[in-house]
Motif scaffolding. Structure first.
Motif, short mmCIF file in Angstrom:
data_model
loop_
_atom_site.label_atom_id
_atom_site.label_comp_id
_atom_site.label_asym_id
_atom_site.label_seq_id
_atom_site.Cartn_x
_atom_site.Cartn_y
_atom_site.Cartn_z
N VAL A 34 6.65 0.74 3.90
CA VAL A 34 5.59 1.64 3.51
C VAL A 34 6.16 3.04 3.05
N VAL A 35 7.44 3.32 3.50
CA VAL A 35 8.03 4.48 3.33
C VAL A 35 8.41 4.44 1.58
N TYR A 36 8.39 3.58 0.93
CA TYR A 36 8.63 3.42 -0.59
C TYR A 36 7.42 3.88 -0.99
N GLN A 41 4.39 8.56 -4.07
CA GLN A 41 3.54 9.36 -3.97
C GLN A 41 4.14 10.99 -4.13
N ASP A 42 5.00 11.02 -3.06
CA ASP A 42 5.66 12.29 -3.06
C ASP A 42 6.36 12.68 -4.16
N VAL A 43 7.37 11.75 -5.01
CA VAL A 43 7.98 11.92 -6.26
C VAL A 43 7.10 12.26 -7.18
N GLY A 44 5.84 11.67 -7.30
CA GLY A 44 4.82 12.18 -8.78
C GLY A 44 4.33 13.29 -8.29
N THR A 45 4.23 13.78 -7.05
CA THR A 45 3.50 15.18 -6.79
C THR A 45 4.70 16.19 -7.14
N TYR A 98 6.15 5.90 -13.52
CA TYR A 98 7.09 4.79 -13.11
C TYR A 98 8.10 5.43 -12.24
N VAL A 99 8.57 4.68 -11.12
CA VAL A 99 9.89 5.38 -10.36
C VAL A 99 10.79 4.46 -10.00
N ARG A 100 12.05 4.68 -10.29
CA ARG A 100 13.19 3.74 -9.84
C ARG A 100 13.72 4.52 -8.49
#
Length: 139
Positions: A34-36, A41-45, A98-100
């Protein structure tokens, strides 16, 4: 297993250092799934807030309509992960982000795709993503 996501050459790759809190560790001794999703969401924001001024952020908002995560390698409690994110092509009011998520050695631990919808902040109605907006995320 899904193939590894690679950043597009025509898009800015925004890098966000992540931190692992004690509460992020599950009973298996690694970062909980769930942290991922929270990180996606946090990274996109963070990318949106870093590239658009307060006026734009007051007029527009983003709503996540879908998250998909692939896990490759567990992150242990002492990990110092980093996220790399970029956007895809707009489809009306939507686009994929997209997130790595990589460990401190640059190894892929997880990757995700989130579908975001641009909305008018006052009415919360979807609004078409403009070419000007996408241009901010290009290299």
């Amino acid at each position: 297993m899904r193939r590894e996501l690679q950043p597009r050459e025509d898009r800015e790759v925004f890098v966000v250092p992540l931190s692992v809190a004690d509460a992020d560790i599950d009973e298996n001794g690694h970062v909980n799934n769930v942290v991922y999703v929270r990180w996606l969401q946090d990274v996109g924001t963070a990318h949106w807030q870093a590239r658009f001024d307060a006026d734009a952020r007051g007029r527009w908002s983003w709503v996540a309509s879908r998250h998909e995560v692939d896990y490759f390698r567990a992150l242990p409690p002492a990990a110092k992960p980093v996220a790399r994110t970029w956007v895809g092509d707009p489809q009306g009011a939507r686009f994929n982000r997209y997130v790595r998520i990589e460990d401190e050695d640059g190894r892929l631990c997880a990757q995700g795709v989130s579908e975001w919808v641009l909305v008018d902040a006052a009415s919360m109605r979807p609004s078409r993503i403009t070419a000007e907006m996408v241009g901010v995320f290009e290299t």
